[in-house]
Design an enzyme around this catalytic site. Sequence first.
Site, PDB file in Angstrom:
ATOM      1  N   ASP A 174      47.869  41.636  17.558  1.00 47.71           N
ATOM      2  CA  ASP A 174      48.221  40.290  17.094  1.00 47.71           C
ATOM      3  C   ASP A 174      49.398  39.745  17.923  1.00 47.71           C
ATOM      4  O   ASP A 174      50.255  40.527  18.378  1.00 47.71           O
ATOM      5  CB  ASP A 174      48.613  40.412  15.606  1.00 47.71           C
ATOM      6  CG  ASP A 174      48.531  39.103  14.856  1.00 47.71           C
ATOM      7  OD1 ASP A 174      47.838  38.180  15.322  1.00 47.71           O
ATOM      8  OD2 ASP A 174      49.154  39.004  13.772  1.00 47.71           O
ATOM      9  N   ASN A 231      43.266  35.722   9.281  1.00 44.05           N
ATOM     10  CA  ASN A 231      44.371  36.686   9.338  1.00 44.05           C
ATOM     11  C   ASN A 231      45.098  36.793   8.008  1.00 44.05           C
ATOM     12  O   ASN A 231      45.537  35.779   7.454  1.00 44.05           O
ATOM     13  CB  ASN A 231      45.376  36.254  10.404  1.00 44.05           C
ATOM     14  CG  ASN A 231      44.836  36.396  11.814  1.00 44.05           C
ATOM     15  OD1 ASN A 231      43.718  36.832  12.012  1.00 44.05           O
ATOM     16  ND2 ASN A 231      45.657  36.035  12.778  1.00 44.05           N
ATOM     17  N   GLY A 252      47.839  32.608   9.122  1.00 47.52           N
ATOM     18  CA  GLY A 252      48.538  32.219   7.887  1.00 47.52           C
ATOM     19  C   GLY A 252      47.608  32.196   6.686  1.00 47.52           C
ATOM     20  O   GLY A 252      47.683  31.274   5.855  1.00 47.52           O
ATOM     21  N   THR A 267      47.479  34.129   3.983  1.00 45.88           N
ATOM     22  CA  THR A 267      48.069  34.383   2.656  1.00 45.88           C
ATOM     23  C   THR A 267      48.496  33.074   1.998  1.00 45.88           C
ATOM     24  O   THR A 267      49.250  32.298   2.592  1.00 45.88           O
ATOM     25  CB  THR A 267      49.313  35.301   2.793  1.00 45.88           C
ATOM     26  OG1 THR A 267      48.894  36.521   3.390  1.00 45.88           O
ATOM     27  CG2 THR A 267      49.955  35.569   1.428  1.00 45.88           C
ATOM     28  N   THR A 304      50.868  38.901   5.074  1.00 43.20           N
ATOM     29  CA  THR A 304      51.844  38.930   3.981  1.00 43.20           C
ATOM     30  C   THR A 304      51.253  39.537   2.706  1.00 43.20           C
ATOM     31  O   THR A 304      51.896  40.352   2.031  1.00 43.20           O
ATOM     32  CB  THR A 304      52.350  37.495   3.706  1.00 43.20           C
ATOM     33  OG1 THR A 304      52.881  36.983   4.934  1.00 43.20           O
ATOM     34  CG2 THR A 304      53.423  37.463   2.644  1.00 43.20           C
TER      35      THR A 304
HETATM   36  P1  13P Z   1      50.007  35.633   6.646  1.00 44.56           P
HETATM   37  O1  13P Z   1      51.181  36.545   6.745  1.00 44.56           O
HETATM   38  O2  13P Z   1      50.375  34.276   6.123  1.00 44.56           O
HETATM   39  O3  13P Z   1      48.876  36.234   5.890  1.00 44.56           O
HETATM   40  O4  13P Z   1      49.490  35.346   8.143  1.00 44.56           O
HETATM   41  C1  13P Z   1      48.953  36.394   8.888  1.00 44.56           C
HETATM   42  C2  13P Z   1      48.725  36.009  10.308  1.00 44.56           C
HETATM   43  O5  13P Z   1      48.323  34.920  10.617  1.00 44.56           O
HETATM   44  C3  13P Z   1      48.977  37.048  11.323  1.00 44.56           C
HETATM   45  O6  13P Z   1      48.863  36.577  12.618  1.00 44.56           O
END
Ligand code: 13P
Length: 285
Positions: free
Chosen positions: A82, A230, A209, A211, A233
């Site tokens: 990532d 993804n 993002g 979460t 969190t």
């Molecule tokens: P979150 O932490 O909001 O789930 O996002 C994860 C992410 O996009 C990792 O690249």
Amino acid sequence: MTLTAMAPMLIEAKKEGYGIGAFNCINYTTIEAVVIAAREERSPLIIQTSPSTVKQLGHRALYNMVTSAIEDHPYPAALHLDHCHDLEMIRKCIDMGWTSILIDASHLPLEENIAITREVVQMARPKGVTVEGELGAIGGVEDDLVVDEKDAYVAVPAHAKRLLEESGADVLAPAIGTAHGNYKKEPKIAWDAVEEIQQIIPQPFVIHGGTGLDDETFRRLIQMGGAKINISTDLKYAYIDGFVNHYNAHPEEYNPLKVIGAARDKVTAMARRYMKLFGSAGRCG
Ligand code: 13P
């Protein structure tokens, strides 16, 4: 099962209208947890690793954990790096056996982003490794990456098309108004940009993002071509809550295997919920 390249998994997911969860794992327990979830849900899986995790555990140890966890796993699983801009780490991960890389040069001007992404494509292509390119600025905190809300901006669809065409990257991570970490207020998705991306870019796109997005937003983004979603969190919360709750309920036990088991089970339950929601459950076997 050996690790699978990510691009074909995402192309199939986009064609069939479902999304695949990419879970940021941090140790063997969380890797095992998402592999169990994928097996129970008969789902394709993306095991995602942040550069900090690679640094802390070492790329060889981390790779060995993943390959041990999937040794008897019957369904496709990819191993993805990532948000990385360190070309040396990217090279090491490709050589070790990662099957997908996010070269994150989104902080650079477009021409430089294209040039560096192309360089990674040239490293990755001979080994059949997938490359994710990124554009725009995704707000929030992920690993060492901190983007203040006021500095976040949405990807320009025409630039996204250029990034993919001129670099040869397989998939696109466009900033679309989502943010890493917990949302402090309701996210405002740039639906117009997503619509334009869907029309001009045939490749699947990645939703960062994950979460805290609501179920309806996930469904709509998946329908529009979001094929990799993804989740970081939520995994961290599930892991720590599972651990702490078990310890608090049984303070006299003091048995690490029990608390680790509780953390694993909570992460498995979290991943299973997403696999059902994203529609990847039941796609294998
Ligand atoms: P979150 O932490 O909001 O789930 O996002 C994860 C992410 O996009 C990792 O690249």
